[in-house]
Design a protein around this motif. Structure first.
Motif, short mmCIF file in Angstrom:
data_model
loop_
_atom_site.label_atom_id
_atom_site.label_comp_id
_atom_site.label_asym_id
_atom_site.label_seq_id
_atom_site.Cartn_x
_atom_site.Cartn_y
_atom_site.Cartn_z
N PHE A 20 0.55 -1.14 0.04
CA PHE A 20 -0.10 0.10 -0.39
C PHE A 20 0.87 1.35 0.04
CE2 PHE A 20 -2.24 3.43 2.17
CZ PHE A 20 -3.41 3.74 1.72
N LEU A 21 1.54 1.06 0.53
CA LEU A 21 3.18 2.44 1.14
C LEU A 21 3.62 2.17 -0.24
CD1 LEU A 21 4.38 2.33 3.95
CD2 LEU A 21 2.79 3.72 3.65
N MET A 22 4.00 1.54 -1.14
CA MET A 22 4.91 2.23 -2.48
C MET A 22 4.05 1.51 -3.67
SD MET A 22 7.35 -1.16 -1.25
CE MET A 22 6.40 -2.66 -1.15
N ARG A 23 2.43 2.30 -3.30
CA ARG A 23 1.46 1.59 -4.99
C ARG A 23 2.24 3.01 -5.47
NH1 ARG A 23 -1.01 4.49 -1.03
NH2 ARG A 23 -2.07 5.65 -1.07
N ASP A 24 2.50 4.22 -5.02
CA ASP A 24 2.65 5.68 -5.93
C ASP A 24 4.18 5.15 -5.77
OD1 ASP A 24 3.45 8.05 -6.57
OD2 ASP A 24 2.44 9.26 -5.00
N PRO A 25 4.80 4.74 -6.41
CA PRO A 25 6.36 4.90 -6.72
C PRO A 25 6.45 6.19 -6.27
CG PRO A 25 5.30 3.47 -8.62
CD PRO A 25 4.60 3.96 -7.41
N THR A 26 6.34 7.01 -6.88
CA THR A 26 6.76 8.80 -7.04
C THR A 26 6.57 9.29 -5.37
OG1 THR A 26 6.72 9.11 -9.41
CG2 THR A 26 7.09 11.09 -7.81
N GLY A 27 5.69 8.90 -4.72
CA GLY A 27 5.22 9.05 -3.27
C GLY A 27 6.15 9.00 -2.31
N PHE A 28 6.22 7.27 -2.70
CA PHE A 28 7.31 6.77 -2.34
C PHE A 28 8.82 6.88 -1.80
CE2 PHE A 28 9.71 2.07 -1.08
CZ PHE A 28 8.97 2.26 0.52
N LEU A 29 9.58 6.97 -3.58
CA LEU A 29 10.65 7.87 -3.23
C LEU A 29 11.03 8.94 -2.74
CD1 LEU A 29 13.31 7.19 -5.02
CD2 LEU A 29 12.74 8.24 -6.40
N SER A 68 16.72 -10.37 -7.82
CA SER A 68 15.48 -11.20 -7.35
C SER A 68 15.01 -10.21 -9.17
CB SER A 68 14.86 -11.49 -7.23
OG SER A 68 13.86 -12.33 -7.59
N PRO A 69 14.55 -11.00 -9.85
CA PRO A 69 13.85 -9.76 -11.82
C PRO A 69 12.90 -9.60 -11.08
CG PRO A 69 15.29 -11.80 -12.22
CD PRO A 69 15.37 -11.91 -10.71
N LYS A 70 12.36 -10.84 -9.90
CA LYS A 70 11.01 -9.83 -8.87
C LYS A 70 10.59 -8.71 -8.21
CE LYS A 70 8.94 -14.47 -10.28
NZ LYS A 70 7.91 -15.57 -9.93
N ALA A 71 11.72 -8.68 -8.05
CA ALA A 71 11.49 -7.94 -6.60
C ALA A 71 13.15 -6.40 -6.46
CB ALA A 71 12.23 -8.40 -5.37
N ALA A 72 13.47 -6.21 -7.97
CA ALA A 72 14.75 -5.22 -8.71
C ALA A 72 14.58 -4.79 -6.99
CB ALA A 72 14.11 -4.69 -10.13
N ALA A 73 13.68 -3.62 -6.54
CA ALA A 73 13.93 -2.71 -5.71
C ALA A 73 14.18 -3.13 -4.55
CB ALA A 73 12.58 -1.91 -5.60
N ALA A 74 14.19 -4.79 -4.26
CA ALA A 74 13.93 -4.90 -3.25
C ALA A 74 16.19 -4.42 -2.81
CB ALA A 74 13.78 -6.55 -2.58
N PRO A 75 16.98 -4.90 -3.08
CA PRO A 75 18.04 -4.47 -2.42
C PRO A 75 18.50 -3.63 -1.95
CG PRO A 75 18.12 -5.64 -4.98
CD PRO A 75 16.44 -5.61 -4.64
N HIS A 76 18.05 -2.70 -2.93
CA HIS A 76 18.14 -0.99 -2.64
C HIS A 76 17.35 -0.51 -1.21
CE1 HIS A 76 19.63 -1.13 -7.08
NE2 HIS A 76 18.96 -1.46 -7.19
N LEU A 77 16.16 -0.67 -1.11
CA LEU A 77 15.55 -0.45 -0.02
C LEU A 77 16.72 -1.32 0.89
CD1 LEU A 77 11.69 -1.81 -1.15
CD2 LEU A 77 12.87 0.93 0.17
N CYS A 78 16.71 -2.84 0.95
CA CYS A 78 17.85 -2.97 1.91
C CYS A 78 19.06 -2.67 2.03
CB CYS A 78 18.10 -3.98 1.34
SG CYS A 78 16.83 -5.39 2.04
N THR A 79 19.82 -1.89 1.24
CA THR A 79 20.46 -0.94 1.52
C THR A 79 20.66 0.56 1.98
OG1 THR A 79 21.69 -1.83 -0.74
CG2 THR A 79 22.55 0.93 0.11
N PHE A 80 19.27 1.09 1.63
CA PHE A 80 18.58 2.33 2.24
C PHE A 80 18.50 2.25 3.37
CE2 PHE A 80 14.90 4.72 3.90
CZ PHE A 80 15.55 5.98 3.09
N VAL A 81 18.01 1.20 4.18
CA VAL A 81 17.49 0.63 5.74
C VAL A 81 18.69 0.81 6.53
CG1 VAL A 81 16.91 -1.01 7.59
CG2 VAL A 81 15.64 -0.12 5.06
#
Length: 125
Positions: A20-29, A68-81
């Protein structure tokens, strides 16, 4: 996670809420980009960071674990955290030292001003 919306209870940390939080990629970023400012202003409860700490200690948030190709943003979110947690650790050490340095500088300035005034008064006498 900034707060529980005033409910006084636990924040929803489910995958459904994350989607739900990531539904708007621009807002989430934008929210991610503004997160450090919220940390600096004390708007993020310390409990949030202590909740993440065990995940860091276990190595659960390793970016390569989510590559993973299915979760392309996940590694970047981990790095952010990981980076925000490192920032918080440094900030908690540095912020009190900044306050102490400012107080010491003010005290030194006041002492110099008082000393200069005393010398000027003595010179006039």
């Amino acid at each position: 996670l900034l707060n529980d919306g005033g409910r006084g209870g636990r924040v929803d940390t489910s995958w459904r809420q994350a989607q739900f939080l990531m539904r708007d990629p621009t807002g989430f970023l934008k929210a991610l980009n503004n997160f450090k400012d919220k940390v600096d202003k004390g708007l993020v409860p310390k409990k949030n960071f202590s909740n993440v700490q065990p995940l860091l200690e276990k190595g659960t948030l390793r970016p390569e674990a989510f590559d993973s190709p299915k979760a392309a943003a996940a590694p970047h979110l981990c790095t952010f955290v990981v980076n925000i947690m490192a920032y918080v650790d440094v900030y908690e050490v540095v912020a009190p030292k900044k306050v102490a340095a400012l107080q010491a500088q003010r005290a030194a300035n006041e002492a110099v001003t008082a000393h200069a005034a005393a010398l000027a008064e003595k010179a006039e006498a």
